[in-house]
Enzyme design. Structure first.
Site, PDB file in Angstrom:
ATOM      1  N   GLU A  28       5.644 -10.237  14.626  1.00  0.00           N
ATOM      2  CA  GLU A  28       5.112 -10.756  15.890  1.00  0.00           C
ATOM      3  C   GLU A  28       5.590 -12.200  16.102  1.00  0.00           C
ATOM      4  O   GLU A  28       6.033 -12.568  17.172  1.00  0.00           O
ATOM      5  CB  GLU A  28       3.590 -10.693  15.834  1.00  0.00           C
ATOM      6  CG  GLU A  28       2.952 -10.801  17.183  1.00  0.00           C
ATOM      7  CD  GLU A  28       1.447 -10.670  17.074  1.00  0.00           C
ATOM      8  OE1 GLU A  28       0.952 -10.224  16.021  1.00  0.00           O
ATOM      9  OE2 GLU A  28       0.779 -11.037  18.055  1.00  0.00           O
TER      10      GLU A  28
ATOM     11  N   ARG B 147       0.830  -1.218   0.000  1.00  0.00           N
ATOM     12  CA  ARG B 147       0.000   0.000   0.000  1.00  0.00           C
ATOM     13  C   ARG B 147       0.861   1.263   0.000  1.00  0.00           C
ATOM     14  O   ARG B 147       0.405   2.330  -0.402  1.00  0.00           O
ATOM     15  CB  ARG B 147      -1.003  -0.035   1.154  1.00  0.00           C
ATOM     16  CG  ARG B 147      -2.145  -1.026   0.902  1.00  0.00           C
ATOM     17  CD  ARG B 147      -3.096  -1.064   2.076  1.00  0.00           C
ATOM     18  NE  ARG B 147      -2.476  -1.515   3.293  1.00  0.00           N
ATOM     19  CZ  ARG B 147      -2.442  -2.763   3.720  1.00  0.00           C
ATOM     20  NH1 ARG B 147      -3.017  -3.707   3.015  1.00  0.00           N
ATOM     21  NH2 ARG B 147      -1.837  -3.075   4.845  1.00  0.00           N
TER      22      ARG B 147
HETATM   23  P1  AMP Z   1       4.154  -2.104  11.516  1.00  0.00           P
HETATM   24  O1  AMP Z   1       5.433  -2.656  10.980  1.00  0.00           O
HETATM   25  O2  AMP Z   1       3.671  -2.828  12.732  1.00  0.00           O
HETATM   26  O3  AMP Z   1       4.227  -0.604  11.735  1.00  0.00           O
HETATM   27  O4  AMP Z   1       3.038  -2.396  10.432  1.00  0.00           O
HETATM   28  C1  AMP Z   1       2.923  -1.597   9.333  1.00  0.00           C
HETATM   29  C2  AMP Z   1       2.441  -2.347   8.132  1.00  0.00           C
HETATM   30  O5  AMP Z   1       1.407  -3.291   8.429  1.00  0.00           O
HETATM   31  C3  AMP Z   1       1.846  -1.351   7.166  1.00  0.00           C
HETATM   32  O6  AMP Z   1       2.317  -1.663   5.876  1.00  0.00           O
HETATM   33  C4  AMP Z   1       0.354  -1.517   7.282  1.00  0.00           C
HETATM   34  O7  AMP Z   1      -0.232  -1.482   6.021  1.00  0.00           O
HETATM   35  C5  AMP Z   1       0.149  -2.863   7.949  1.00  0.00           C
HETATM   36  N1  AMP Z   1      -0.765  -2.803   9.113  1.00  0.00           N
HETATM   37  C6  AMP Z   1      -0.433  -3.033  10.403  1.00  0.00           C
HETATM   38  N2  AMP Z   1      -1.487  -2.935  11.218  1.00  0.00           N
HETATM   39  C7  AMP Z   1      -2.534  -2.600  10.442  1.00  0.00           C
HETATM   40  C8  AMP Z   1      -3.930  -2.313  10.695  1.00  0.00           C
HETATM   41  N3  AMP Z   1      -4.464  -2.364  11.932  1.00  0.00           N
HETATM   42  N4  AMP Z   1      -4.717  -1.986   9.641  1.00  0.00           N
HETATM   43  C9  AMP Z   1      -4.202  -1.927   8.393  1.00  0.00           C
HETATM   44  N5  AMP Z   1      -2.920  -2.188   8.092  1.00  0.00           N
HETATM   45  C10 AMP Z   1      -2.081  -2.513   9.086  1.00  0.00           C
END
Ligand code: AMP
Length: 173
Positions: free
Chosen positions: A97, A60
């Protein structure tokens, strides 16, 4: 414009306990998409983030990042999941995770001193964005900032990003 009203909430996707913030409903809205990209570009410019390159994170981050790069008259560079890029790559491992994942970028995409803005649709734990920052900083690029449409503030993803690098967001949950 109330951008939040264009985000669709999907409980328990992709697994139980996750509230997925679905931006496809924002992307399909002509005025919403236009406003979101213009606002992100204006905020980046106001914050002094005059980047020559936008680095977008699969997948995205490609949509938001490419539109933003066009608006800022910057180049666009994709950071992709393993095995997708055809030329020589630099790669970075990062923790999920459960287990590890990897991101890759073409070796000739950036040079030392390139001014870079890292873009994704959303920052949650900050793991993906901070891994991308490592990739960019290892090359010796100047990391100007980060841009996200959505920030999940409770997860405190900003804390994992390099200190003193500006973070621009449009919607907070
Ligand atoms: P992070 O590495 O945990 O910051 O996760 C970021 C990536 O995971 C991004 O590319 C987001 O598109 C996706 N992502 C994580 N959590 C969500 C959520 N609750 N809703 C939509 N996309 C998420």
């Amino acid at each position: 414009m109330d951008l939040k009203s264009l985000i669709r909430d999907i409980p328990d996707f992709p697994k139980p306990g996750i509230l997925f913030r679905d931006i496809t409903t924002l992307l399909r809205d002509p005025d919403g998409l236009h406003y979101a990209i213009d606002s992100l570009a204006e905020k980046c410019t106001a914050a002094g983030l005059n980047a020559s390159y936008v680095v977008g994170i699969e997948s995205r981050g490609f949509i938001i990042g490419a539109a933003l790069a066009y608006k800022l008259r910057a180049g666009f560079i994709p950071v992709r999941k393993p095995g997708k890029l055809p030329f020589q790559v630099y790669s970075v491992e990062y923790e999920l995770e459960y287990g590890m994942d990897r991101l890759e970028m073409h070796q000739d995409a950036l040079q030392a001193g390139s001014r870079v803005l890292i873009v994704d649709d959303l920052i949650a734990t900050g793991g993906t964005a901070s891994a991308t920052a490592k990739l960019v900083q290892q090359i010796g690029c100047e990391l100007m900032g980060f841009g996200f449409i959505i920030e999940l503030q409770d997860l405190q993803g900003r804390k994992r990003l390099p200190p003193d690098v500006p973070v621009v967001t449009l919607i907070n949950y």
